[in-house]
Scaffold this motif. Sequence first.
Motif, mmCIF file in Angstrom:
data_model
loop_
_atom_site.group_PDB
_atom_site.id
_atom_site.type_symbol
_atom_site.label_atom_id
_atom_site.label_comp_id
_atom_site.label_asym_id
_atom_site.label_seq_id
_atom_site.Cartn_x
_atom_site.Cartn_y
_atom_site.Cartn_z
ATOM 1 N N PRO A 111 0.939 -1.483 0.116
ATOM 2 C CA PRO A 111 -0.212 0.267 0.111
ATOM 3 C C PRO A 111 0.895 1.170 0.228
ATOM 4 C CG PRO A 111 -0.769 -1.932 1.561
ATOM 5 C CD PRO A 111 0.804 -1.526 1.432
ATOM 6 N N ARG A 112 0.145 2.714 -1.344
ATOM 7 C CA ARG A 112 1.541 3.757 -0.860
ATOM 8 C C ARG A 112 0.728 3.825 0.413
ATOM 9 N NH1 ARG A 112 -0.653 4.288 -6.301
ATOM 10 N NH2 ARG A 112 0.866 4.172 -7.718
ATOM 11 N N THR A 113 1.805 4.983 1.176
ATOM 12 C CA THR A 113 1.351 5.740 2.693
ATOM 13 C C THR A 113 1.807 7.366 2.598
ATOM 14 O OG1 THR A 113 1.780 5.584 4.988
ATOM 15 C CG2 THR A 113 4.149 5.218 3.233
ATOM 16 N N LEU A 114 1.685 7.892 3.111
ATOM 17 C CA LEU A 114 2.382 9.805 3.467
ATOM 18 C C LEU A 114 3.476 9.704 4.416
ATOM 19 C CD1 LEU A 114 -1.572 11.247 2.934
ATOM 20 C CD2 LEU A 114 -0.287 10.932 1.179
ATOM 21 N N PRO A 115 3.577 10.816 3.769
ATOM 22 C CA PRO A 115 5.139 11.236 4.783
ATOM 23 C C PRO A 115 4.720 11.125 6.214
ATOM 24 C CG PRO A 115 5.143 12.603 2.318
ATOM 25 C CD PRO A 115 3.847 11.951 2.832
ATOM 26 N N SER A 116 5.615 10.489 7.588
ATOM 27 C CA SER A 116 4.630 10.948 8.923
ATOM 28 C C SER A 116 3.967 10.095 9.074
ATOM 29 C CB SER A 116 4.661 12.087 8.916
ATOM 30 O OG SER A 116 3.301 12.953 9.200
ATOM 31 N N ALA A 117 2.806 9.489 7.657
ATOM 32 C CA ALA A 117 2.359 8.507 9.050
ATOM 33 C C ALA A 117 2.791 7.604 9.147
ATOM 34 C CB ALA A 117 1.376 7.687 7.538
ATOM 35 N N GLN A 118 3.898 6.727 9.294
ATOM 36 C CA GLN A 118 4.236 5.840 10.246
ATOM 37 C C GLN A 118 4.797 6.289 11.859
ATOM 38 O OE1 GLN A 118 5.767 6.869 7.168
ATOM 39 N NE2 GLN A 118 8.075 7.448 7.666
ATOM 40 N N ASP A 119 4.838 7.878 11.998
ATOM 41 C CA ASP A 119 4.974 8.062 12.704
ATOM 42 C C ASP A 119 4.312 8.354 14.390
ATOM 43 O OD1 ASP A 119 7.725 8.115 11.732
ATOM 44 O OD2 ASP A 119 7.524 10.355 11.139
ATOM 45 N N LEU A 120 3.080 8.105 13.975
ATOM 46 C CA LEU A 120 2.080 8.087 14.685
ATOM 47 C C LEU A 120 0.798 6.556 14.963
ATOM 48 C CD1 LEU A 120 0.465 11.824 13.678
ATOM 49 C CD2 LEU A 120 2.003 10.949 15.286
ATOM 50 N N GLN A 121 0.685 6.493 16.633
ATOM 51 C CA GLN A 121 -0.634 5.864 16.116
ATOM 52 C C GLN A 121 -1.865 5.888 15.909
ATOM 53 O OE1 GLN A 121 -0.332 4.082 20.296
ATOM 54 N NE2 GLN A 121 1.749 4.097 20.236
ATOM 55 N N GLY A 122 -1.776 5.268 14.967
ATOM 56 C CA GLY A 122 -3.870 5.027 14.919
ATOM 57 C C GLY A 122 -4.153 5.814 12.953
ATOM 58 N N VAL A 123 -2.706 5.416 12.672
ATOM 59 C CA VAL A 123 -2.513 5.324 11.407
ATOM 60 C C VAL A 123 -2.129 4.355 10.657
ATOM 61 C CG1 VAL A 123 -1.603 7.007 9.372
ATOM 62 C CG2 VAL A 123 -1.733 8.396 11.602
ATOM 63 N N PHE A 124 -3.724 3.588 9.517
ATOM 64 C CA PHE A 124 -3.212 2.181 9.171
ATOM 65 C C PHE A 124 -3.325 2.157 7.428
ATOM 66 C CE2 PHE A 124 -5.116 2.138 13.401
ATOM 67 C CZ PHE A 124 -4.539 1.104 13.617
ATOM 68 N N THR A 125 -2.177 1.648 7.071
ATOM 69 C CA THR A 125 -2.404 1.129 5.675
ATOM 70 C C THR A 125 -2.977 -0.807 5.962
ATOM 71 O OG1 THR A 125 -0.207 0.172 5.198
ATOM 72 C CG2 THR A 125 -1.152 2.825 4.209
ATOM 73 N N VAL A 126 -3.653 -0.987 5.347
ATOM 74 C CA VAL A 126 -4.293 -2.187 5.128
ATOM 75 C C VAL A 126 -3.495 -3.006 3.670
ATOM 76 C CG1 VAL A 126 -6.209 -4.316 5.222
ATOM 77 C CG2 VAL A 126 -6.378 -2.179 6.393
ATOM 78 N N ARG A 127 -2.759 -3.751 4.232
ATOM 79 C CA ARG A 127 -1.649 -5.369 3.758
ATOM 80 C C ARG A 127 -2.717 -6.419 3.886
ATOM 81 N NH1 ARG A 127 4.251 -6.552 1.922
ATOM 82 N NH2 ARG A 127 3.773 -7.744 0.396
ATOM 83 N N GLY A 128 -2.049 -6.686 5.052
ATOM 84 C CA GLY A 128 -2.140 -8.147 5.675
ATOM 85 C C GLY A 128 -3.283 -8.073 6.564
ATOM 86 N N ALA A 129 -3.286 -9.536 7.182
ATOM 87 C CA ALA A 129 -4.112 -10.085 8.373
ATOM 88 C C ALA A 129 -3.097 -9.488 9.363
ATOM 89 C CB ALA A 129 -4.342 -11.603 8.461
ATOM 90 N N ALA A 130 -2.366 -9.242 9.751
ATOM 91 C CA ALA A 130 -2.089 -8.417 11.173
ATOM 92 C C ALA A 130 -2.364 -6.591 10.993
ATOM 93 C CB ALA A 130 -0.382 -8.636 10.975
ATOM 94 N N ASP A 131 -2.523 -6.394 9.783
ATOM 95 C CA ASP A 131 -2.799 -4.509 9.893
ATOM 96 C C ASP A 131 -4.551 -4.646 10.193
ATOM 97 O OD1 ASP A 131 -0.601 -3.574 8.832
ATOM 98 O OD2 ASP A 131 -0.706 -4.576 6.601
ATOM 99 N N SER A 132 -5.462 -5.708 9.032
ATOM 100 C CA SER A 132 -6.895 -5.409 9.813
ATOM 101 C C SER A 132 -6.746 -6.184 11.420
ATOM 102 C CB SER A 132 -7.621 -6.428 8.577
ATOM 103 O OG SER A 132 -9.063 -7.287 8.941
ATOM 104 N N LEU A 133 -6.235 -7.211 11.657
ATOM 105 C CA LEU A 133 -6.866 -7.299 13.194
ATOM 106 C C LEU A 133 -6.690 -6.016 14.182
ATOM 107 C CD1 LEU A 133 -5.301 -11.410 13.334
ATOM 108 C CD2 LEU A 133 -7.597 -10.190 13.279
ATOM 109 N N ALA A 134 -4.968 -5.526 13.636
ATOM 110 C CA ALA A 134 -5.053 -4.515 14.710
ATOM 111 C C ALA A 134 -6.091 -3.037 14.623
ATOM 112 C CB ALA A 134 -3.373 -3.208 14.193
#
Length: 392
Positions: A111-134
């Motif tokens: 999945p494409r993401t956006l700058p600084s998205a990975q730095d904050l909790q509560g921001v998601f992309t969905v690639r796999g089951a772990a993402d969906s469960l979280a």
Amino acid sequence: MRPIVIVGGSVAGIRCAQSLRGRGYTGEIVVIEREEFSPYDKPPLTKAMLAEGSPAAPPPLLSPQDLAELEIDLRLGTTAVAQELGTSTVTLDTGEVLEYSNLVIATGLIPRTLPSAQDLQGVFTVRGAADSLALKRELETSKRALVIGGGFIGAEFAAAARLRGIAVTIVEMQDQPLAHLLGSTVGARFAEFHRRRGTVVLTDSLVTGFLGEGRVSAVELADGRTLDADTVVIGIGAVPAVDWLKSSGLPLSDGVSCDHDLRVVGTNNVYAAGDIARWPHGLYSEHLRIEHWTNANEHGDLVAAAILDQDRPQAQVPYVWSDQYERRVQIVGRPKTGRLATLIGEDDPEQWAAIYADDAGVVVGAVAMSNPRLIMKCRRAISQRATLETVL
């Protein structure tokens, strides 16, 4: 004898293994899968898996008995990191070097993401089951969710969140959701469909940043507005997962370039299947890369037939579906290659269909909400290159 190695244990890879066995192959098959989960079905990741009371595991592609009967060497939690054409080998993140007789690349998308998205909790992309469960756990306490992108991933999440009573805003940079695929007239129907269920849909809007200390609290828009959110899902498309192949010498151009048998161009024993493969589709005069579950399913059998030099299955009309609330949206063909020729059920926001045709009146695509019978007629018309009159 060297095994057939399949890199990717999702639909394309597993269907390929199944088809190899079904076509009589009795040799060793090794499947490399980066996730820890046994092979599972991915469409529910942004649908049923987010619902209250849904199972805490993804829906399996195969039963335990079916998987055992395949007799494959399934390496879960393992990642391929390099491929070498000269020696016909794949290197794994464990350091092991696997030799292969044939290699099938089925690593899908990132999945494409956006700058600084990975730095904050509560921001998601969905690639796999772990993402969906979280994300499902997140929805148990979320009050205000925001979706970046009005495509199927974003729309499905929005529906799941609204069904939980969560306030949802969709931010779409186009003038209407899905306008690049279906045009603005039909895109507006999808926007209205979600608005009728309480979702705020903002079009011509661009997210430029995130606010929050450790956890997202709002997003910033290009026009200066800020929108509060405690959960954000980014659904702005995906790119082929080919980084691990960059040193391989394989032809990589928006995916892996293949011939009509899905054999990678310039090789004799390397194939690609599913979302990652770009190949000359049998119904069209151009090379395509199609990100559909049905396409991945069909690719598995085509690759198996090519490896075993058996009769190849016929190319099928592209088809994709999306479940949103109690409705099913279906798309067949390639609507964006034609013009909107007719809109059926224009006054019914819950059951309608749009049919697209080329300049000669030949049906090239269709999209429908809760109208499966018409979709089947359009699919047949597309495969036969029939005119609009045959489906009306």
